[in-house]
Design an enzyme around this catalytic site. Structure first.
Site, PDB file in Angstrom:
ATOM      1  N   ARG A  45      -1.905   4.785   0.887  1.00 50.35           N
ATOM      2  CA  ARG A  45      -3.043   3.963   1.290  1.00 50.35           C
ATOM      3  C   ARG A  45      -3.631   4.573   2.541  1.00 50.35           C
ATOM      4  O   ARG A  45      -3.100   5.538   3.082  1.00 50.35           O
ATOM      5  CB  ARG A  45      -2.690   2.476   1.445  1.00 50.35           C
ATOM      6  N   GLY A  46      -4.765   3.990   2.998  1.00 50.10           N
ATOM      7  CA  GLY A  46      -5.480   4.573   4.128  1.00 50.10           C
ATOM      8  C   GLY A  46      -6.564   5.482   3.560  1.00 50.10           C
ATOM      9  O   GLY A  46      -6.282   6.294   2.665  1.00 50.10           O
ATOM     10  N   ARG A  86      -9.602   1.935  -6.145  1.00 46.08           N
ATOM     11  CA  ARG A  86      -9.861   1.032  -5.013  1.00 46.08           C
ATOM     12  C   ARG A  86     -11.343   1.188  -4.632  1.00 46.08           C
ATOM     13  O   ARG A  86     -11.827   2.313  -4.519  1.00 46.08           O
ATOM     14  CB  ARG A  86      -8.938   1.357  -3.814  1.00 46.08           C
ATOM     15  N   GLN A 193       0.659  -3.495   7.479  1.00 49.61           N
ATOM     16  CA  GLN A 193       0.569  -2.055   7.795  1.00 49.61           C
ATOM     17  C   GLN A 193       0.858  -1.800   9.274  1.00 49.61           C
ATOM     18  O   GLN A 193       1.378  -0.740   9.638  1.00 49.61           O
ATOM     19  CB  GLN A 193      -0.824  -1.509   7.455  1.00 49.61           C
ATOM     20  N   ASP A 234     -12.831   2.401   6.801  1.00 51.63           N
ATOM     21  CA  ASP A 234     -12.823   2.733   5.367  1.00 51.63           C
ATOM     22  C   ASP A 234     -14.193   3.152   4.875  1.00 51.63           C
ATOM     23  O   ASP A 234     -14.311   3.930   3.931  1.00 51.63           O
ATOM     24  CB  ASP A 234     -12.305   1.541   4.550  1.00 51.63           C
ATOM     25  N   ASN A 244     -13.345  -2.103   7.536  1.00 54.00           N
ATOM     26  CA  ASN A 244     -11.961  -1.719   7.857  1.00 54.00           C
ATOM     27  C   ASN A 244     -11.072  -2.895   7.474  1.00 54.00           C
ATOM     28  O   ASN A 244     -11.554  -3.940   7.004  1.00 54.00           O
ATOM     29  CB  ASN A 244     -11.835  -1.349   9.343  1.00 54.00           C
TER      30      ASN A 244
HETATM   31  O1  MRU Z   1      -5.551  -1.259   2.503  1.00 54.35           O
HETATM   32  P1  MRU Z   1      -5.283  -0.016   3.304  1.00 54.35           P
HETATM   33  O2  MRU Z   1      -3.931   0.022   3.914  1.00 54.35           O
HETATM   34  O3  MRU Z   1      -5.617   1.227   2.503  1.00 54.35           O
HETATM   35  O4  MRU Z   1      -6.328  -0.094   4.484  1.00 54.35           O
HETATM   36  C1  MRU Z   1      -6.391   0.948   5.410  1.00 54.35           C
HETATM   37  C2  MRU Z   1      -7.264   0.710   6.562  1.00 54.35           C
HETATM   38  O5  MRU Z   1      -7.969  -0.277   6.638  1.00 54.35           O
HETATM   39  C3  MRU Z   1      -7.311   1.799   7.593  1.00 54.35           C
HETATM   40  O6  MRU Z   1      -7.565   1.269   8.847  1.00 54.35           O
HETATM   41  C4  MRU Z   1      -8.426   2.778   7.241  1.00 54.35           C
HETATM   42  O7  MRU Z   1      -8.284   3.229   5.924  1.00 54.35           O
HETATM   43  C5  MRU Z   1      -8.461   3.953   8.157  1.00 54.35           C
HETATM   44  S1  MRU Z   1      -7.104   5.039   7.889  1.00 54.35           S
HETATM   45  C6  MRU Z   1      -7.329   6.445   8.827  1.00 54.35           C
END
Ligand code: MRU
Length: 342
Positions: A45-46, A86, A193, A234, A244
């Site tokens: 993820r991220g 996603r 997270q 994001d 985000n």
């Molecule tokens: O649902 P996730 O864990 O994929 O969400 C991730 C985030 O919101 C992060 O802050 C974002 O992707 C930046 S990662 C460098």
């Protein structure tokens, strides 16, 4: 520890981020379907890491083909499957579009050539991402005074990227310059997270980190215990509106009320140059059980209705500055973001 994601013997290996910090386990993906499922289930993820997984996913699918017979149809099915995993992070679509361009350019040269160039492209994206994060870190650390207490949300670290991280990259760069900083990590309900991943990463690096529940941030800001807020992104629209992790918007409002700078750190691959504002950013709605449960235990009645938007959009007017590999962007965003477009 292996990197967040790596290509090993015609397969894709990812650290299973659902198991951290309790177990360091790796998931091996040998098919496109396995890569897509790993993205959907949050093994990986991220935003930047999802993009890399998708790029390698395409390379993996093509690498496994033994004949050219249905090549275009196969490519298109891999592309579409990964595209649907996603909806919010721009990096996923950016990476897939980049792989598609390489596919189309090299299609006339046949399957063996495609195997080679698609894998090389995914590898290049991984290397670039690491270099970009270091650049973001170098640029962003200027905004971090020694002695600062930095509040961060979710995980925008090495686990969310090829390594080093965006928001956590800025913190790492500040520490590398011997600035004394402390981090407050929001736990980041419902997927945790912050508690699970950000604390794990920073703790391993010996960077002082203190965990708080999400609802404590405002009070700590009010008491003067937060110097700045620093998050990843994001998807960023032209007016600076930033999608985000859910909870980011609340932090930005609280930061404004308490006169605290609110910084976003992100690579250019997170910017959606086609979007005028964040109103059009699709927000992923995830499984209600993520809210009803903490790990495997219900914390409410199983039949209670739940809302679970995974992201929110922080209006650009609440963002003090956006830190990118090409420098720090300040308002007016539309004008200054367009200037950075490649
Ligand atoms: O649902 P996730 O864990 O994929 O969400 C991730 C985030 O919101 C992060 O802050 C974002 O992707 C930046 S990662 C460098």
């Amino acid at each position: 520890m292996r990197p967040t994601i790596s290509w090993e013997n015609e397969s894709l290996v990812m650290i299973d981020q659902r198991k951290l910090p309790w177990k360091e386990e790796y998931v091996i993906c040998r098919t496109v379907e396995q890569v897509a499922a790993a993205i959907e289930k949050m093994v990986i993820r991220g935003a930047p890491a999802i993009g890399l997984a998708a790029a390698y996913g395409i390379a993996l699918g093509i690498a496994k083909l033994r004949s050219e017979e249905r090549l275009d149809r196969e490519f298109s099915s891999y592309y579409q499957r990964l595209w649907r995993t996603r909806p919010t992070a721009r990096n996923l679509f950016w990476a897939l579009e980049r792989m598609k361009k390489v596919y189309e350019e090299n299609r006339p040269d046949g399957l063996e050539k495609l195997k080679e160039v698609l894998l090389a492209e995914a590898r290049a994206m991984e290397e670039e991402d690491l270099a970009i994060n270091k650049k973001i870190g170098d640029n962003g650390q200027e905004l971090v005074p020694s002695g600062a207490t930095i509040l961060t949300h979710c995980n925008a670290g090495g686990l969310a990227t090829a390594g080093y991280g965006t928001a956590l990259g800025v913190i790492r760069s500040a520490v590398a310059r011997e600035k004394k900083v402390k981090v407050l990590a929001d736990e980041t309900r419902p997927f945790l997270q912050g508690a699970r991943l950000t604390c794990w990463e920073l703790n391993r690096d010996g960077i002082p980190v203190t965990l708080i529940t999400d609802n404590m941030a405002g009070w700590l800001m009010h008491r003067g215990e937060v110097s700045l807020v620093l998050v990843g992104a994001d998807r960023i629209a032209l007016n600076g509106d930033t999608a985000n992790k859910i909870g980011t918007y609340s932090l930005a409002v609280l930061a404004k009320e308490n006169n605290i700078p609110f910084y976003v750190a992100a690579p250019l691959s997170t910017f959606d140059f086609n979007l005028k504002s964040g109103n059009e950013i699709p927000i992923e709605e995830r499984n209600p059980d993520e809210v009803r449960k903490v790990r495997s235990s219900f914390i409410t009645l199983p039949e209670i209705p739940v809302k679970n938007p995974a992201f929110d959009v922080t209006p650009g007017n609440l963002v003090t500055a956006i830190i990118t590999e090409r420098g720090i962007i300040k308002p007016p965003y539309e004008q200054n973001i367009l200037r950075l477009k490649i």
